[in-house]
Design a protein around this motif. Structure first.
Motif, short mmCIF file in Angstrom:
data_model
loop_
_atom_site.label_atom_id
_atom_site.label_comp_id
_atom_site.label_asym_id
_atom_site.label_seq_id
_atom_site.Cartn_x
_atom_site.Cartn_y
_atom_site.Cartn_z
N GLN A 124 0.82 -1.22 0.00
CA GLN A 124 0.00 0.00 0.00
C GLN A 124 0.85 1.27 0.00
OE1 GLN A 124 -2.94 -0.33 3.14
NE2 GLN A 124 -4.07 -1.86 2.00
N LEU A 125 1.59 1.45 -1.07
CA LEU A 125 2.48 2.59 -1.19
C LEU A 125 1.73 3.91 -1.10
CD1 LEU A 125 4.83 1.43 -4.07
CD2 LEU A 125 4.87 0.82 -1.66
N LYS A 126 2.38 4.87 -0.45
CA LYS A 126 1.78 6.20 -0.30
C LYS A 126 2.51 7.24 -1.14
CE LYS A 126 -0.92 4.96 3.21
NZ LYS A 126 -1.81 3.93 2.76
N GLY A 127 3.65 6.88 -1.70
CA GLY A 127 4.44 7.81 -2.50
C GLY A 127 5.72 7.13 -2.93
N MET A 128 6.59 7.89 -3.58
CA MET A 128 7.86 7.35 -4.07
C MET A 128 9.02 8.17 -3.55
SD MET A 128 7.98 4.74 -5.92
CE MET A 128 6.67 3.65 -6.39
N PRO A 129 10.08 7.55 -3.14
CA PRO A 129 10.16 6.13 -2.83
C PRO A 129 9.39 5.81 -1.55
CG PRO A 129 12.20 7.21 -2.17
CD PRO A 129 11.34 8.24 -2.85
N SER A 130 8.99 4.58 -1.39
CA SER A 130 8.37 4.10 -0.15
C SER A 130 9.28 3.03 0.43
CB SER A 130 6.98 3.51 -0.41
OG SER A 130 6.02 4.52 -0.57
N THR A 131 9.59 3.20 1.71
CA THR A 131 10.56 2.35 2.39
C THR A 131 9.91 1.63 3.55
OG1 THR A 131 12.33 3.86 1.79
CG2 THR A 131 12.74 2.40 3.64
N PHE A 132 10.31 0.37 3.73
CA PHE A 132 9.80 -0.46 4.83
C PHE A 132 10.98 -1.14 5.50
CE2 PHE A 132 6.66 0.15 1.63
CZ PHE A 132 5.50 0.43 2.35
N PHE A 133 11.12 -0.94 6.80
CA PHE A 133 12.17 -1.61 7.58
C PHE A 133 11.54 -2.85 8.18
CE2 PHE A 133 15.43 1.82 8.63
CZ PHE A 133 15.05 2.66 7.62
N ILE A 134 12.10 -4.00 7.87
CA ILE A 134 11.57 -5.29 8.33
C ILE A 134 12.60 -5.93 9.25
CG2 ILE A 134 10.71 -7.54 7.60
CD1 ILE A 134 9.99 -6.13 4.89
N ASP A 135 12.18 -6.28 10.44
CA ASP A 135 13.14 -6.84 11.41
C ASP A 135 13.44 -8.31 11.12
OD1 ASP A 135 11.09 -8.38 12.59
OD2 ASP A 135 10.90 -7.07 14.33
N ARG A 136 14.28 -8.89 11.95
CA ARG A 136 14.75 -10.27 11.73
C ARG A 136 13.63 -11.30 11.89
NH1 ARG A 136 20.43 -9.76 11.80
NH2 ARG A 136 21.13 -7.90 12.90
N ARG A 141 8.77 -2.66 11.01
CA ARG A 141 9.07 -1.83 12.18
C ARG A 141 8.99 -0.34 11.90
NH1 ARG A 141 12.06 -4.85 15.92
NH2 ARG A 141 12.21 -2.95 17.14
N LEU A 142 9.15 0.04 10.64
CA LEU A 142 9.12 1.46 10.29
C LEU A 142 8.77 1.59 8.82
CD1 LEU A 142 10.04 4.43 11.29
CD2 LEU A 142 12.10 3.94 9.99
N THR A 143 8.00 2.61 8.50
CA THR A 143 7.76 2.95 7.10
C THR A 143 8.18 4.39 6.90
OG1 THR A 143 5.49 3.68 7.47
CG2 THR A 143 5.80 1.35 6.94
N HIS A 144 8.59 4.71 5.68
CA HIS A 144 9.05 6.06 5.38
C HIS A 144 8.72 6.35 3.92
CE1 HIS A 144 11.59 9.62 5.85
NE2 HIS A 144 12.08 9.35 4.65
N VAL A 145 8.22 7.55 3.65
CA VAL A 145 7.89 7.94 2.29
C VAL A 145 8.77 9.12 1.89
CG1 VAL A 145 6.08 8.79 0.72
CG2 VAL A 145 5.51 7.16 2.53
N GLY A 146 9.31 9.03 0.69
CA GLY A 146 10.15 10.10 0.17
C GLY A 146 11.60 9.92 0.57
N TYR A 147 12.44 10.83 0.10
CA TYR A 147 13.84 10.84 0.49
C TYR A 147 14.39 12.24 0.32
CZ TYR A 147 18.80 10.12 0.83
OH TYR A 147 20.10 10.23 1.23
N ARG A 148 15.02 12.70 1.38
CA ARG A 148 15.77 13.96 1.35
C ARG A 148 17.11 13.68 2.02
NH1 ARG A 148 10.65 15.47 3.66
NH2 ARG A 148 11.78 15.15 5.59
N ILE A 149 18.14 14.37 1.61
CA ILE A 149 19.46 14.13 2.18
C ILE A 149 19.42 14.23 3.71
CG2 ILE A 149 21.80 15.05 2.34
CD1 ILE A 149 21.68 15.47 -0.67
N LYS A 150 18.60 15.12 4.23
CA LYS A 150 18.55 15.26 5.69
C LYS A 150 17.90 14.05 6.38
CE LYS A 150 14.25 17.83 6.14
NZ LYS A 150 13.61 19.00 6.70
N ASP A 151 17.28 13.13 5.61
CA ASP A 151 16.70 11.90 6.17
C ASP A 151 17.77 10.87 6.53
OD1 ASP A 151 14.15 12.93 5.68
OD2 ASP A 151 13.89 11.82 3.80
N LYS A 152 18.97 11.00 5.96
CA LYS A 152 20.01 9.98 6.12
C LYS A 152 20.31 9.67 7.58
CE LYS A 152 23.73 11.14 3.94
NZ LYS A 152 24.87 11.44 3.06
#
Length: 165
Positions: A124-136, A141-152
């Motif tokens: 269920q993407l909300k935008g691009m890029p859409s990121t999903f952190f999946i644990d072991r 565990r976390l979702t994130h939409v978009g990317y900016r250098i300050k997100d690093k």
């Protein structure tokens, strides 16, 4: 019931059935499974259990996706020994567009292709890029939409937390 309402009821029922068949990627829930083609064969999320998986949906036309690849390459190199696997899932219908993007922005992480959008739909993407952190344990565990250098910094801190578990 007239034909309009019969058709509407069938549409709603079909939509609900499709929605139930695709688990949405929600924080705290098991991640939706995927099995996708890569240039080296098939990749299945289930094969990565026990690793921290960073799933990144991207498209060739996405400016922030282009900007994110440098950091994704750095993160894969920095954290691979700690159990990180980055899977970039391309959603372009035309693989040639993805190939052109990858010529200009080489990836040092796994690239999978989802031209029909089935994995993208299940997440269920909300935008691009859409990121999903999946644990072991295969939990989102976390979702994130978009990317900016300050997100690093924040993204790196979240990765380090997950990798330390």
């Amino acid at each position: 019931m007239n034909k309009f309402w019969q058709k509407a009821a069938l549409t709603v029922a079909a939509t609900l059935a499709i929605g139930a068949a695709h688990a949405a990627a929600q924080v705290g829930k098991e991640s939706p499974a995927f099995s996708l083609l890569t240039d080296a064969g098939q990749i299945k999320l289930s094969d990565l259990k026990g690793k921290v998986v960073y799933v990144d949906f991207w498209a060739s036309w996405c400016g922030p996706c282009r900007a994110s690849f440098k950091w994704l390459n750095e993160a894969q190199e920095k954290y691979a020994a700690k159990g990180l696997v980055i899977v970039g899932i391309n959603v372009d219908k035309d693989k040639a567009a993805a190939a052109e993007f990858l010529k200009e922005n080489p990836a040092k992480f796994r690239i999978a292709y989802d031209p029909e959008g089935k994995a993208a739909e299940s997440y269920q993407l909300k935008g691009m890029p859409s990121t999903f952190f999946i644990d072991r344990k295969d939990v989102v565990r976390l979702t994130h939409v978009g990317y900016r250098i300050k997100d690093k910094e924040a993204l790196s801190a979240e990765l380090e937390k997950l990798l330390a578990e």
